[in-house]
Design a protein around this motif. Structure first.
Motif, short mmCIF file in Angstrom:
data_model
loop_
_atom_site.label_atom_id
_atom_site.label_comp_id
_atom_site.label_asym_id
_atom_site.label_seq_id
_atom_site.Cartn_x
_atom_site.Cartn_y
_atom_site.Cartn_z
N CYS A 33 -3.50 18.49 -0.69
CA CYS A 33 -2.49 18.01 -1.62
C CYS A 33 -1.76 16.79 -1.07
O CYS A 33 -1.52 15.82 -1.79
CB CYS A 33 -1.51 19.15 -1.91
SG CYS A 33 -0.17 18.74 -3.02
N LYS A 34 -1.44 16.83 0.21
CA LYS A 34 -0.72 15.72 0.85
C LYS A 34 -1.49 14.41 0.72
O LYS A 34 -0.92 13.37 0.41
CB LYS A 34 -0.49 16.07 2.33
CG LYS A 34 0.13 14.99 3.13
CD LYS A 34 0.25 15.42 4.59
CE LYS A 34 0.26 14.21 5.48
NZ LYS A 34 0.13 14.52 6.87
N ASP A 35 -2.80 14.46 0.94
CA ASP A 35 -3.63 13.27 0.85
C ASP A 35 -3.68 12.73 -0.58
O ASP A 35 -3.61 11.52 -0.81
CB ASP A 35 -5.06 13.56 1.33
CG ASP A 35 -5.11 13.94 2.80
OD1 ASP A 35 -4.21 13.52 3.56
OD2 ASP A 35 -6.06 14.64 3.19
N ILE A 36 -3.79 13.63 -1.53
CA ILE A 36 -3.84 13.23 -2.94
C ILE A 36 -2.51 12.61 -3.35
O ILE A 36 -2.47 11.57 -4.01
CB ILE A 36 -4.20 14.43 -3.83
CG1 ILE A 36 -5.65 14.86 -3.53
CG2 ILE A 36 -4.02 14.10 -5.32
CD1 ILE A 36 -6.06 16.17 -4.17
N LEU A 37 -1.41 13.24 -2.94
CA LEU A 37 -0.09 12.70 -3.28
C LEU A 37 0.14 11.33 -2.67
O LEU A 37 0.74 10.45 -3.29
CB LEU A 37 1.01 13.67 -2.86
CG LEU A 37 1.12 14.93 -3.71
CD1 LEU A 37 2.13 15.89 -3.09
CD2 LEU A 37 1.50 14.58 -5.13
N THR A 38 -0.35 11.13 -1.47
CA THR A 38 -0.23 9.82 -0.82
C THR A 38 -0.94 8.75 -1.64
O THR A 38 -0.40 7.66 -1.88
CB THR A 38 -0.82 9.86 0.60
OG1 THR A 38 -0.08 10.81 1.37
CG2 THR A 38 -0.76 8.51 1.27
N GLN A 39 -2.13 9.06 -2.12
CA GLN A 39 -2.88 8.10 -2.93
C GLN A 39 -2.24 7.89 -4.30
O GLN A 39 -2.21 6.77 -4.81
CB GLN A 39 -4.33 8.56 -3.08
CG GLN A 39 -5.12 8.48 -1.80
CD GLN A 39 -5.08 7.10 -1.19
OE1 GLN A 39 -5.36 6.10 -1.86
NE2 GLN A 39 -4.72 7.03 0.08
N LEU A 40 -1.71 8.95 -4.88
CA LEU A 40 -1.00 8.81 -6.16
C LEU A 40 0.23 7.91 -6.01
O LEU A 40 0.53 7.10 -6.89
CB LEU A 40 -0.60 10.18 -6.71
CG LEU A 40 -1.73 11.01 -7.30
CD1 LEU A 40 -1.26 12.44 -7.57
CD2 LEU A 40 -2.26 10.36 -8.57
N ALA A 41 0.94 8.06 -4.91
CA ALA A 41 2.11 7.21 -4.65
C ALA A 41 1.69 5.75 -4.53
O ALA A 41 2.39 4.84 -5.01
CB ALA A 41 2.84 7.67 -3.40
N ALA A 42 0.55 5.50 -3.91
CA ALA A 42 0.05 4.13 -3.78
C ALA A 42 -0.28 3.54 -5.16
O ALA A 42 0.04 2.38 -5.44
CB ALA A 42 -1.18 4.10 -2.88
N VAL A 43 -0.90 4.35 -6.01
CA VAL A 43 -1.22 3.88 -7.36
C VAL A 43 0.07 3.59 -8.13
O VAL A 43 0.20 2.56 -8.78
CB VAL A 43 -2.08 4.91 -8.12
CG1 VAL A 43 -2.23 4.52 -9.59
CG2 VAL A 43 -3.44 5.04 -7.46
N ARG A 44 1.03 4.50 -8.03
CA ARG A 44 2.30 4.31 -8.73
C ARG A 44 2.98 3.02 -8.28
O ARG A 44 3.46 2.23 -9.09
CB ARG A 44 3.23 5.50 -8.51
CG ARG A 44 4.58 5.33 -9.22
CD ARG A 44 5.49 6.49 -9.03
NE ARG A 44 5.75 6.71 -7.60
CZ ARG A 44 6.30 7.80 -7.10
NH1 ARG A 44 6.66 8.78 -7.91
NH2 ARG A 44 6.51 7.91 -5.83
N SER A 45 3.00 2.79 -6.98
CA SER A 45 3.61 1.58 -6.44
C SER A 45 2.91 0.33 -6.97
O SER A 45 3.57 -0.64 -7.36
CB SER A 45 3.55 1.61 -4.91
OG SER A 45 4.05 0.42 -4.37
N GLY A 46 1.60 0.37 -7.01
CA GLY A 46 0.84 -0.77 -7.52
C GLY A 46 1.12 -1.04 -8.99
O GLY A 46 1.27 -2.19 -9.41
N VAL A 47 1.22 0.01 -9.77
CA VAL A 47 1.51 -0.13 -11.20
C VAL A 47 2.93 -0.69 -11.40
O VAL A 47 3.15 -1.58 -12.23
CB VAL A 47 1.33 1.21 -11.95
CG1 VAL A 47 1.88 1.14 -13.36
CG2 VAL A 47 -0.14 1.60 -11.96
#
Length: 87
Positions: A33-47
């Motif tokens: 979950c931690k790894d997935i959330l880290t990647q989701l945060a990166a996508v959110r930041s990019g958007v």
């Protein structure tokens, strides 16, 4: 929208799409979950940054540069840069 900005936006969208595809693969693989959330945060930041770019470009187009003197143009650019960095 200026062609360069349009190309930059498309590149950012492609990057976000690639990140989302990677996240889908992570979910399929049962990654932490931690790894997935880290990647989701990166996508959110990019958007959010893309949103800032779109807003900044819209403001530039709404205010014709010939209406502003050099100092005002520099101040506007500084403000727009701040919007892009904080989104």
């Amino acid at each position: 929208m200026v062609q360069t900005t349009s190309n930059q936006l498309k590149n950012r969208l492609r990057r976000a799409d690639g990140q989302l595809q990677g996240i889908l693969k992570m979910v399929d693989e049962g990654r932490e979950c931690k790894d997935i959330l880290t990647q989701l945060a990166a996508v959110r930041s990019g958007v959010e940054r893309m949103m800032g770019v779109v807003v900044a470009e819209n403001v530039k187009q709404c205010i014709a540069e010939n209406q502003l003197d050099e100092d005002q143009q520099a101040e506007l650019q500084d403000a727009l840069d701040l919007v892009v960095k904080t989104h």
